[in-house]
Design a protein around this motif. Sequence first.
Motif, short mmCIF file in Angstrom:
data_model
loop_
_atom_site.label_atom_id
_atom_site.label_comp_id
_atom_site.label_asym_id
_atom_site.label_seq_id
_atom_site.Cartn_x
_atom_site.Cartn_y
_atom_site.Cartn_z
N ARG A 123 0.84 -1.19 0.00
CA ARG A 123 0.00 0.00 0.00
C ARG A 123 0.88 1.25 0.00
O ARG A 123 2.02 1.22 0.45
CB ARG A 123 -0.95 0.04 1.19
CG ARG A 123 -0.29 0.19 2.56
CD ARG A 123 -1.27 0.78 3.57
NE ARG A 123 -1.54 2.19 3.26
CZ ARG A 123 -2.61 2.85 3.67
NH1 ARG A 123 -3.53 2.24 4.39
NH2 ARG A 123 -2.78 4.12 3.37
N ALA A 130 -8.89 0.91 1.35
CA ALA A 130 -9.83 0.20 2.21
C ALA A 130 -9.44 -1.26 2.41
O ALA A 130 -9.75 -1.87 3.43
CB ALA A 130 -11.24 0.29 1.62
N HIS A 132 -6.30 -2.46 2.51
CA HIS A 132 -5.09 -2.59 3.32
C HIS A 132 -5.02 -1.43 4.31
O HIS A 132 -4.64 -0.32 3.93
CB HIS A 132 -3.84 -2.61 2.45
CG HIS A 132 -3.77 -3.79 1.53
ND1 HIS A 132 -4.11 -3.71 0.20
CD2 HIS A 132 -3.40 -5.07 1.75
CE1 HIS A 132 -3.95 -4.90 -0.36
NE2 HIS A 132 -3.53 -5.75 0.56
N PRO A 133 -5.35 -1.65 5.58
CA PRO A 133 -5.25 -0.59 6.59
C PRO A 133 -3.82 -0.07 6.71
O PRO A 133 -2.86 -0.67 6.20
CB PRO A 133 -5.70 -1.30 7.87
CG PRO A 133 -6.52 -2.45 7.40
CD PRO A 133 -5.91 -2.89 6.10
N ILE A 134 -3.65 1.02 7.46
CA ILE A 134 -2.39 1.74 7.51
C ILE A 134 -1.23 0.86 7.96
O ILE A 134 -0.09 1.01 7.50
CB ILE A 134 -2.52 2.98 8.43
CG1 ILE A 134 -1.26 3.84 8.40
CG2 ILE A 134 -2.84 2.57 9.86
CD1 ILE A 134 -0.99 4.47 7.06
N TRP A 135 -1.51 -0.11 8.84
CA TRP A 135 -0.41 -0.93 9.34
C TRP A 135 0.19 -1.86 8.29
O TRP A 135 1.27 -2.41 8.48
CB TRP A 135 -0.83 -1.73 10.58
CG TRP A 135 -2.21 -2.26 10.59
CD1 TRP A 135 -3.31 -1.68 11.17
CD2 TRP A 135 -2.67 -3.48 10.02
NE1 TRP A 135 -4.42 -2.47 10.98
CE2 TRP A 135 -4.06 -3.58 10.28
CE3 TRP A 135 -2.04 -4.51 9.30
CZ2 TRP A 135 -4.82 -4.65 9.86
CZ3 TRP A 135 -2.79 -5.58 8.87
CH2 TRP A 135 -4.17 -5.65 9.15
N TRP A 136 -0.49 -2.04 7.14
CA TRP A 136 0.11 -2.81 6.06
C TRP A 136 1.31 -2.10 5.44
O TRP A 136 2.09 -2.71 4.70
CB TRP A 136 -0.93 -3.14 4.98
CG TRP A 136 -1.67 -4.41 5.24
CD1 TRP A 136 -2.94 -4.54 5.69
CD2 TRP A 136 -1.16 -5.74 5.09
NE1 TRP A 136 -3.28 -5.87 5.82
CE2 TRP A 136 -2.20 -6.64 5.46
CE3 TRP A 136 0.06 -6.28 4.67
CZ2 TRP A 136 -2.05 -8.02 5.43
CZ3 TRP A 136 0.21 -7.66 4.66
CH2 TRP A 136 -0.83 -8.51 5.02
N GLU A 297 -4.36 -10.97 11.81
CA GLU A 297 -5.31 -10.07 12.47
C GLU A 297 -5.18 -10.04 13.99
O GLU A 297 -4.82 -9.03 14.55
CB GLU A 297 -6.75 -10.36 12.04
CG GLU A 297 -6.99 -10.09 10.56
CD GLU A 297 -8.46 -10.11 10.20
OE1 GLU A 297 -9.31 -10.35 11.08
OE2 GLU A 297 -8.74 -9.89 9.00
N THR A 329 -2.27 -3.35 14.66
CA THR A 329 -2.27 -2.19 15.55
C THR A 329 -1.07 -2.24 16.49
O THR A 329 -0.38 -1.24 16.69
CB THR A 329 -3.57 -2.16 16.38
OG1 THR A 329 -4.69 -2.08 15.49
CG2 THR A 329 -3.60 -0.97 17.32
#
Length: 370
Positions: A123, A130, A132-136, A297, A329
């Motif tokens: 990413r 949407a 891949h959230p920021i932590w990817w 997750e 997270t």
Amino acid sequence: MSAAAWALPTHEDIESATALPVIDLSELDDPARHDAFHQRLARIARDTGFFYLEGHGIDTRTIEELERLTRETFTLPAAAKERIAIRNTPHFRGYTGVGGEITRLRPDQREQIDFGEELPAVRSINAVDAEHPIWWALQGPNQWPAELPALKPAVLDWLDQTRSVAERLLQAFLVALGQSAQALDALVAAPRNHRFKIIRYPGQAQGQSDQGVGAHKDGGLLTLLLQDDVGGLQVLSSKGWIDVPPRRNAFVVNIGEMLELATNGYLRANVHRVISPQSGVDRYSIAYFFSPSLHAEEIPLLTLPEALNEQAQGPESDPENPLFRHIGTNALKGRIRSHLDVAERFYPEQFRLLQEQARAHGGPLQASAY
């Protein structure tokens, strides 16, 4: 929070520097020794959580070559190291100079290069994604010094070999705790998120800070550390700080916070630190952090046998540096708190939240070593 504020071991303590136990992984090659091996591993993991690992199967010549390249890497010109500075990339891979990482509000007196599994970025740090959230953004390629081309194949080979050792050791832990050996396979499956760093601790003159690395816990599942013959690693017990002297070609293994979470605190992540060597002496170490995959997750909660579950105290969490069961997270939190320069450049929203937390606690931003 001071080191003394952490909960200390409540079972057998490490009696002396020479009492740190030794586990020989090659004993698993003999089925007749399995039961005794797993019983001893379970006891050691619970009582001390730190041990030497021998019989790991990594060739001595491979170790010596990586040690040589580690020393050579840190002799590169400053400009060469700055070209691969960790602040260049959102993936938290690259060079950090002495004092560039902070633990417990004080700068660590070490320089290091962080690596990870060599994978493509999934990413853009600046795009809304949407899927891949920021932590990817933690996943991505490493930075390599062009001046030392032999380093890349050596590091990638080390990642492969050490991962195999860590996988086998994790399975042994699971069996020792009454689980299937494959109970956490999905947690460490590809795409992998294991980390690795080479480290130099320069000698410090008397009167200067001797914080090679401040007191901390590691955030992954297991850490496999290879240290040279200088010494300086210490582990906290109820008797105080205990030296972990070098043992040639043996890993020092300690439990990370994610394994503490998975066992509901039956296994405890260990508080440890590194004291800087004396002036004129450098210390080198090679640390491998066996960590959960981002795609998994959440950290599962293992169902322990009743006798073990009765001793599980629940995971310990610092309110100023809380643990999260959600892997992405927790992983991003750990990286951001360790490298504030990367956070400020690539993760402004998370950096702002850290600033607010620091103000709420009446102090500066507090990083966390890993």
